[in-house]
Design an enzyme around this catalytic site. Structure first.
Site, PDB file in Angstrom:
ATOM      1  N   HIS A 156       0.852  -1.189   0.000  1.00 56.33           N
ATOM      2  CA  HIS A 156       0.000   0.000   0.000  1.00 56.33           C
ATOM      3  C   HIS A 156       0.885   1.236   0.000  1.00 56.33           C
ATOM      4  O   HIS A 156       2.112   1.133   0.097  1.00 56.33           O
ATOM      5  CB  HIS A 156      -0.988  -0.004   1.168  1.00 56.33           C
TER       6      HIS A 156
ATOM      7  N   HIS B  69       1.304   3.957   1.988  1.00 62.68           N
ATOM      8  CA  HIS B  69       1.743   4.754   3.140  1.00 62.68           C
ATOM      9  C   HIS B  69       3.261   4.904   3.175  1.00 62.68           C
ATOM     10  O   HIS B  69       4.008   3.973   2.842  1.00 62.68           O
ATOM     11  CB  HIS B  69       1.241   4.119   4.441  1.00 62.68           C
TER      12      HIS B  69
ATOM     13  N   ASP C 192       5.512   4.906   5.400  1.00 67.13           N
ATOM     14  CA  ASP C 192       6.352   3.978   6.164  1.00 67.13           C
ATOM     15  C   ASP C 192       6.491   2.622   5.491  1.00 67.13           C
ATOM     16  O   ASP C 192       7.184   1.740   6.005  1.00 67.13           O
ATOM     17  CB  ASP C 192       5.841   3.826   7.602  1.00 67.13           C
ATOM     18  N   HIS C 193       5.875   2.467   4.322  1.00 73.16           N
ATOM     19  CA  HIS C 193       6.024   1.242   3.533  1.00 73.16           C
ATOM     20  C   HIS C 193       6.686   1.486   2.178  1.00 73.16           C
ATOM     21  O   HIS C 193       7.144   0.537   1.552  1.00 73.16           O
ATOM     22  CB  HIS C 193       4.658   0.574   3.333  1.00 73.16           C
TER      23      HIS C 193
ATOM     24  N   HIS D 298      -7.595  -1.167   5.506  1.00 77.53           N
ATOM     25  CA  HIS D 298      -6.630  -0.191   6.012  1.00 77.53           C
ATOM     26  C   HIS D 298      -6.524   0.978   5.031  1.00 77.53           C
ATOM     27  O   HIS D 298      -6.540   2.144   5.420  1.00 77.53           O
ATOM     28  CB  HIS D 298      -5.289  -0.877   6.201  1.00 77.53           C
TER      29      HIS D 298
ATOM     30  N   ASP E 239      -0.379  -3.969   6.262  1.00 77.99           N
ATOM     31  CA  ASP E 239      -1.077  -3.540   7.470  1.00 77.99           C
ATOM     32  C   ASP E 239      -2.525  -4.020   7.497  1.00 77.99           C
ATOM     33  O   ASP E 239      -3.377  -3.403   8.150  1.00 77.99           O
ATOM     34  CB  ASP E 239      -1.043  -2.012   7.583  1.00 77.99           C
TER      35      ASP E 239
ATOM     36  N   HIS F 109       4.364  -4.564  10.893  1.00 78.20           N
ATOM     37  CA  HIS F 109       4.734  -3.889  12.138  1.00 78.20           C
ATOM     38  C   HIS F 109       4.917  -4.881  13.274  1.00 78.20           C
ATOM     39  O   HIS F 109       4.275  -5.940  13.299  1.00 78.20           O
ATOM     40  CB  HIS F 109       3.655  -2.879  12.559  1.00 78.20           C
TER      41      HIS F 109
END
Length: 254
Positions: free
Chosen positions: A52, A54, A56-57, A109, A126, A164
């Protein structure tokens, strides 16, 4: 062919998969440094897989492409992905060196979230966590429940490689919801020992999650009763029960 969890940022994992012949790939590189350090002098990865959009990915993709500009990047059909990513949708097959993955649409998500399944591995970003699931930032409770139902139907031996290190926090909540679950108590103790020793609690197996994860056990009598005690209307409606369980977790403080 055990996937390796590379710690990144505050609590992310970047997944690195390698074989004995020097082939490797990376999943959800939220930053580049851990990937570059693990790669050393290795040749370029076969692919970068993104679940996805985001940051942080995907935050490390640009730096990795500066090092290896020809590496293909695969991710969902979402304009918020890094430029140059090849969009893949539900049912597509991604080929990367010796690996073949099926793409699964798992919205909840985010609306465009996907997972990659193959070789007994599930890279689920996530959507599914050990003992938990992702927050509903864009999708609905119905979306997420459908996605988790889909993942729950995969073989029990599937290794769950999520994005995570949330297992201990999730365990604290799960044990409030399902306090008499012996398998959950064992998983909590195991995860505590792993973290005390500095090890990731992942990957888990889907079979473990089916025994312990309340978000995969929304139809279990103990979980449904716990949710119904908070919201009686949820007793006979699994979507509303799931929605209330997610709301409960959102506000939970151990």
């Amino acid at each position: 062919m055990q996937p390796i969890a590379l710690p990144a940022l505050s609590d992310n994992y970047i997944w690195r998969l390698a074989d004995d012949d020097g082939h490797w790939l990376v999943v959800d590189p939220g930053e580049a440094a851990p990937v570059l350090a693990a790669a050393g002098g290795a040749t370029a990865p076969e692919a970068i897989l993104l679940t996805h959009h985001h940051a942080d990915h995907v935050g490390g993709v640009g730096a990795l492409l500066e090092r290896w500009p020809a590496v293909p990047v695969y991710g969902p059909a979402d304009p918020r992905l890094p430029l140059g990513a090849q969009h893949v949708g539900d049912g597509a097959r991604v080929e990367a060196g010796p690996w073949r993955f099926q793409v699964l649409a798992v919205p909840g998500h985010t609306v465009s979230h996907i997972a990659f399944h193959g070789h007994g591995l599930l890279f689920c970003g996530d959507t599914l966590f050990s003992l938990g699931c992702g927050r509903l930032f864009e999708g609905t409770s119905r979306d997420m429940l459908g996605s988790l139902d889909r993942l729950a139907a995969l073989p029990a031996a599937t290794l769950v490689c999520c994005g995570h290190e949330y297992t201990l926090a999730n365990a604290a909540f799960a044990r409030v919801v399902d306090p008499d679950n012996a398998a959950l108590r064992r998983r909590h103790a195991q995860a505590t020992t792993m973290r005390d020793q500095g090890h990731p609690t992942l990957p888990s197996t889907l079979g473990e999650e089916l025994e312990c994860n309340p978000f995969l056990r929304i139809d279990a009598p103990a979980v449904r009763a716990a949710v119904a005690a908070r919201l009686p209307a949820a007793r006979g409606d699994r979507v509303e029960a799931f929605a209330e369980l997610r709301r409960w977790k959102d506000g939970f403080r151990a």
